[in-house]
Structures are given as structure tokens and as C-alpha cells.
Design a protein around this motif. Structure first.
Motif, PDB file in Angstrom:
ATOM      1  N   LYS A 143      -0.107  11.487  -8.745  1.00 40.55           N
ATOM      2  CA  LYS A 143      -0.588  12.381  -7.641  1.00 40.55           C
ATOM      3  C   LYS A 143      -1.508  11.649  -6.858  1.00 40.55           C
ATOM      4  CE  LYS A 143      -0.815  16.594  -8.863  1.00 40.55           C
ATOM      5  NZ  LYS A 143       0.299  17.281  -8.245  1.00 40.55           N
ATOM      6  N   CYS A 144      -1.533  12.190  -5.609  1.00 39.78           N
ATOM      7  CA  CYS A 144      -2.867  11.692  -4.590  1.00 39.78           C
ATOM      8  C   CYS A 144      -3.912  12.256  -4.872  1.00 39.78           C
ATOM      9  CB  CYS A 144      -2.256  12.062  -3.353  1.00 39.78           C
ATOM     10  SG  CYS A 144      -3.552  11.749  -1.887  1.00 39.78           S
ATOM     11  N   ALA A 145      -5.118  11.688  -5.023  1.00 39.39           N
ATOM     12  CA  ALA A 145      -6.436  12.185  -5.186  1.00 39.39           C
ATOM     13  C   ALA A 145      -6.866  13.034  -4.212  1.00 39.39           C
ATOM     14  CB  ALA A 145      -7.487  11.255  -5.715  1.00 39.39           C
ATOM     15  N   ARG A 146      -6.564  12.628  -2.830  1.00 35.09           N
ATOM     16  CA  ARG A 146      -6.776  13.315  -1.974  1.00 35.09           C
ATOM     17  C   ARG A 146      -6.259  14.950  -1.554  1.00 35.09           C
ATOM     18  NH1 ARG A 146      -7.671  10.082   3.760  1.00 35.09           N
ATOM     19  NH2 ARG A 146      -9.345   9.093   2.387  1.00 35.09           N
ATOM     20  N   CYS A 147      -5.026  14.789  -1.586  1.00 30.50           N
ATOM     21  CA  CYS A 147      -4.389  15.988  -1.235  1.00 30.50           C
ATOM     22  C   CYS A 147      -3.497  16.613  -2.203  1.00 30.50           C
ATOM     23  CB  CYS A 147      -3.110  15.775   0.136  1.00 30.50           C
ATOM     24  SG  CYS A 147      -1.935  15.023  -0.322  1.00 30.50           S
ATOM     25  N   LEU A 148      -3.282  15.990  -3.505  1.00 27.67           N
ATOM     26  CA  LEU A 148      -2.628  16.408  -4.522  1.00 27.67           C
ATOM     27  C   LEU A 148      -1.111  16.411  -4.672  1.00 27.67           C
ATOM     28  CD1 LEU A 148      -4.936  19.328  -5.986  1.00 27.67           C
ATOM     29  CD2 LEU A 148      -4.818  17.004  -6.746  1.00 27.67           C
TER      30      LEU A 148
ATOM     31  N   ARG B 268       0.708   4.223  -1.571  1.00 23.40           N
ATOM     32  CA  ARG B 268       0.124   5.199  -0.547  1.00 23.40           C
ATOM     33  C   ARG B 268       0.871   6.589  -0.955  1.00 23.40           C
ATOM     34  NH1 ARG B 268      -2.182   3.513   3.949  1.00 23.40           N
ATOM     35  NH2 ARG B 268      -2.431   1.321   4.401  1.00 23.40           N
ATOM     36  N   CYS B 269      -0.039   7.476  -0.436  1.00 32.54           N
ATOM     37  CA  CYS B 269       0.443   8.811  -0.860  1.00 32.54           C
ATOM     38  C   CYS B 269       1.637   9.011   0.226  1.00 32.54           C
ATOM     39  CB  CYS B 269      -0.809   9.959  -0.587  1.00 32.54           C
ATOM     40  SG  CYS B 269      -0.177  11.553  -0.223  1.00 32.54           S
ATOM     41  N   PRO B 270       2.747   9.793  -0.086  1.00 22.37           N
ATOM     42  CA  PRO B 270       3.743   9.872   0.941  1.00 22.37           C
ATOM     43  C   PRO B 270       3.448  11.073   2.007  1.00 22.37           C
ATOM     44  CG  PRO B 270       4.141  10.920  -1.187  1.00 22.37           C
ATOM     45  CD  PRO B 270       3.059  10.344  -1.506  1.00 22.37           C
ATOM     46  N   GLU B 271       2.500  11.875   1.701  1.00 18.86           N
ATOM     47  CA  GLU B 271       1.891  12.826   2.773  1.00 18.86           C
ATOM     48  C   GLU B 271       0.893  12.627   3.499  1.00 18.86           C
ATOM     49  OE1 GLU B 271       3.453  15.626   3.301  1.00 18.86           O
ATOM     50  OE2 GLU B 271       5.022  15.372   1.942  1.00 18.86           O
ATOM     51  N   CYS B 272      -0.266  12.016   3.062  1.00 22.43           N
ATOM     52  CA  CYS B 272      -1.439  11.788   3.879  1.00 22.43           C
ATOM     53  C   CYS B 272      -1.710  10.112   3.952  1.00 22.43           C
ATOM     54  CB  CYS B 272      -2.738  12.543   3.192  1.00 22.43           C
ATOM     55  SG  CYS B 272      -3.254  11.661   1.844  1.00 22.43           S
ATOM     56  N   HIS B 273      -0.925   9.641   3.472  1.00 24.96           N
ATOM     57  CA  HIS B 273      -0.928   8.102   3.313  1.00 24.96           C
ATOM     58  C   HIS B 273      -2.124   7.333   2.900  1.00 24.96           C
ATOM     59  CE1 HIS B 273       2.545   8.250   5.554  1.00 24.96           C
ATOM     60  NE2 HIS B 273       2.168   9.031   6.355  1.00 24.96           N
TER      61      HIS B 273
HETATM   62 ZN   LIG Z   1      -2.112  12.394  -0.019  1.00 24.19          ZN
END
Ligand SMILES: [Zn+2]
Length: 80
Positions: free
Chosen positions: A48-53, A23-28
Motif C-alpha cells: 500500500k501507498c503510505a501517502r494515499c493508502l 510508485r503508487c498507481p494513484e498518486c505516483h
Molecule cells: Zn498513493
């Protein structure tokens, strides 16, 4: 000495992004991908997160990115 660099034949040049579990550490979001990134620090192997980078991890990558020198393929740490 001239090193030929042919022009890309496709309209856009992209790197292959490998899906990574987690999971992304920022937006999960569960949309992590691993791919090489050229930053001010040089080449980085990033997840990297594909949603929030957001970067989930960043480790130093190959010195010259996609170019591999023959000297970089020699195993290190073993005395002859
Ligand atoms: Zn994210």
C-alpha cells in the motif's frame, strides 16, 4: 481448554512495514510498503501507498494471519 493471550506491554500494537520499490498507481509517490492487512476477505499480504493508502497489490495471506498451524508448514503437492 484455555489459551492464554498476554496483554501487549506497549501502548499501541503495530505491524512492521517493509519498504517496497515502485510508485503508487494513484498518486505516483515512491512510498510503497508491504504489510499484512486483516480485511473482510481474511488476511491479505498488501502493498500500500503510505501517502494515499491505495493498494498497489493484494494477495491472499496466511489463513490465520500471525498464527501458524503446524499443518500449514507441511509441503503440499507431493504424493508419498
Ligand atoms: Zn498513493
Amino acid at each position: 481448554m484455555t489459551v492464554p493471550h498476554p496483554r501487549p506491554t506497549q501502548l499501541r500494537v503495530e505491524v512492521t512495514r517493509q519498504p517496497v520499490a515502485g510508485r503508487c498507481p494513484e498518486c505516483h509517490a515512491e512510498e510503497l510498503h508491504a504489510y499484512p492487512v486483516l480485511s473482510e476477505e481474511g488476511w491479505i499480504d498488501a502493498v500500500k501507498c503510505a501517502r494515499c493508502l491505495c493498494s498497489a497489490s493484494r494477495t491472499p495471506g496466511p489463513r490465520l494471519g500471525p498464527i501458524t498451524l503446524l499443518s500449514d508448514t507441511i509441503p503440499r503437492g507431493r504424493a508419498a
